[in-house]
Design a protein around this motif. Sequence first.
Motif, PDB file in Angstrom:
ATOM      1  N   ILE A   3       0.834  -1.211   0.000  1.00  0.00           N
ATOM      2  CA  ILE A   3       0.000   0.000   0.000  1.00  0.00           C
ATOM      3  C   ILE A   3       0.867   1.259   0.000  1.00  0.00           C
ATOM      4  N   ALA A   4       2.137   1.118  -0.370  1.00  0.00           N
ATOM      5  CA  ALA A   4       3.069   2.245  -0.315  1.00  0.00           C
ATOM      6  C   ALA A   4       3.370   2.788  -1.707  1.00  0.00           C
ATOM      7  N   ALA A   5       3.574   4.099  -1.782  1.00  0.00           N
ATOM      8  CA  ALA A   5       3.913   4.743  -3.044  1.00  0.00           C
ATOM      9  C   ALA A   5       5.287   4.274  -3.522  1.00  0.00           C
ATOM     10  N   GLY A   6       5.352   3.994  -4.814  1.00  0.00           N
ATOM     11  CA  GLY A   6       6.637   3.709  -5.429  1.00  0.00           C
ATOM     12  C   GLY A   6       7.167   2.301  -5.263  1.00  0.00           C
ATOM     13  N   ILE A   7       6.444   1.438  -4.566  1.00  0.00           N
ATOM     14  CA  ILE A   7       6.913   0.061  -4.368  1.00  0.00           C
ATOM     15  C   ILE A   7       6.303  -0.821  -5.453  1.00  0.00           C
ATOM     16  N   SER A   8       7.123  -1.251  -6.390  1.00  0.00           N
ATOM     17  CA  SER A   8       6.619  -2.035  -7.515  1.00  0.00           C
ATOM     18  C   SER A   8       6.456  -3.500  -7.129  1.00  0.00           C
ATOM     19  N   THR A   9       5.676  -4.208  -7.922  1.00  0.00           N
ATOM     20  CA  THR A   9       5.534  -5.649  -7.694  1.00  0.00           C
ATOM     21  C   THR A   9       6.882  -6.347  -7.899  1.00  0.00           C
ATOM     22  N   ALA A  10       7.678  -5.844  -8.842  1.00  0.00           N
ATOM     23  CA  ALA A  10       8.999  -6.440  -9.099  1.00  0.00           C
ATOM     24  C   ALA A  10       9.918  -6.285  -7.894  1.00  0.00           C
ATOM     25  N   PHE A  11       9.808  -5.157  -7.196  1.00  0.00           N
ATOM     26  CA  PHE A  11      10.635  -4.941  -6.007  1.00  0.00           C
ATOM     27  C   PHE A  11      10.282  -5.953  -4.925  1.00  0.00           C
ATOM     28  N   VAL A  12       9.001  -6.189  -4.735  1.00  0.00           N
ATOM     29  CA  VAL A  12       8.573  -7.179  -3.744  1.00  0.00           C
ATOM     30  C   VAL A  12       9.045  -8.574  -4.165  1.00  0.00           C
ATOM     31  N   GLU A  13       8.887  -8.891  -5.436  1.00  0.00           N
ATOM     32  CA  GLU A  13       9.346 -10.187  -5.950  1.00  0.00           C
ATOM     33  C   GLU A  13      10.846 -10.387  -5.740  1.00  0.00           C
ATOM     34  N   SER A  14      11.621  -9.314  -5.846  1.00  0.00           N
ATOM     35  CA  SER A  14      13.074  -9.443  -5.744  1.00  0.00           C
ATOM     36  C   SER A  14      13.500  -9.966  -4.374  1.00  0.00           C
ATOM     37  N   TYR A  15      12.627  -9.812  -3.362  1.00  0.00           N
ATOM     38  CA  TYR A  15      12.915 -10.319  -2.018  1.00  0.00           C
ATOM     39  C   TYR A  15      12.178 -11.627  -1.732  1.00  0.00           C
ATOM     40  N   LEU A  16      10.957 -11.739  -2.247  1.00  0.00           N
ATOM     41  CA  LEU A  16      10.119 -12.899  -1.899  1.00  0.00           C
ATOM     42  C   LEU A  16      10.169 -14.013  -2.940  1.00  0.00           C
ATOM     43  N   GLY A  17      10.764 -13.737  -4.084  1.00  0.00           N
ATOM     44  CA  GLY A  17      10.860 -14.753  -5.122  1.00  0.00           C
ATOM     45  C   GLY A  17       9.929 -14.462  -6.275  1.00  0.00           C
ATOM     46  N   GLU A  18      10.301 -14.967  -7.445  1.00  0.00           N
ATOM     47  CA  GLU A  18       9.551 -14.650  -8.658  1.00  0.00           C
ATOM     48  C   GLU A  18       8.178 -15.289  -8.712  1.00  0.00           C
ATOM     49  N   ARG A  19       7.900 -16.222  -7.797  1.00  0.00           N
ATOM     50  CA  ARG A  19       6.575 -16.847  -7.763  1.00  0.00           C
ATOM     51  C   ARG A  19       5.621 -16.158  -6.780  1.00  0.00           C
TER      52      ARG A  19
END
Length: 270
Positions: free
Chosen positions: A97-113
């Motif tokens: 729910i934060a500005a500027g945080i892309s789905t790719a950024f989250v994936e880069s830590y949690l994995g591509e799945r």
Amino acid sequence: MKHTFAFIGAGNMASAIIGGLTDKASADAVNPAQITLFDKNPAQYARYGSDFPVADSAADAVKPADIVFLAVKPQNYAEVLAELGKTDTSGKIFISIAAGISTAFVESYLGERAAVVRTMPNTPLLIGKGVTALCRNRNVTDAQFDLVESIFASRGATLRLDETDMNKIIAVTSSSPAYIFLMIKAICEGAEAQGIVCGDLRAAVCNMVIGSAELALQSDKSLDELIRMVTSPKGTTEKALEVFHAADFEDTVSRAMDACTKRADELSQG
């Protein structure tokens, strides 16, 4: 609703979303026992009462949940995601729910799945009158996306977008309540400068804004036609609008929105 939830961050936006989830007027109301909270500032828990489970860490909060709200400030995302990336996150939906945080950024830590929904709510969500823009990554199913959208729809309107437009929408629906508050403030101060003394002045101005917005929503007339409805030739409104036009009011709003989007791009991660 049979899902279990975790909120990493228990501030104002988390409180607004939880208010919608637990609204007893809803047939899908969630029991507080289904929602686990974690916040580095324990004082945030005071607003929730004792019915909500509280975890000792972000990782512990996420373990029992299948829907995880990442409700921390953008600058804290990397730290939180690094911790969560060390745990089993399979089968969970992560909602930013934060500005500027892309789905790719989250994936880069949690994995591509990882299944990630990116949202951009605004502060009127606090009173159930919000507008929330949403997008998703490729791992989120239609059913999952519908579910997440329904959660935000319980607190206002929703808007589905491509992720390429998520930074742009900040200037349109997320930062824009501040523009309206500034306009309300200016009108109130202008009234006071003209000598109007009234304890209900702020309420009157706010109701004028609400009424104007409702008229714009319900009318089939264009915005220019609505402006003309208020503006008599050589009348008072025409004189006021002349001042706005001379000051390039519309261009000022456009430039402010451009500045907002530029800053969102600068702050973007991923």
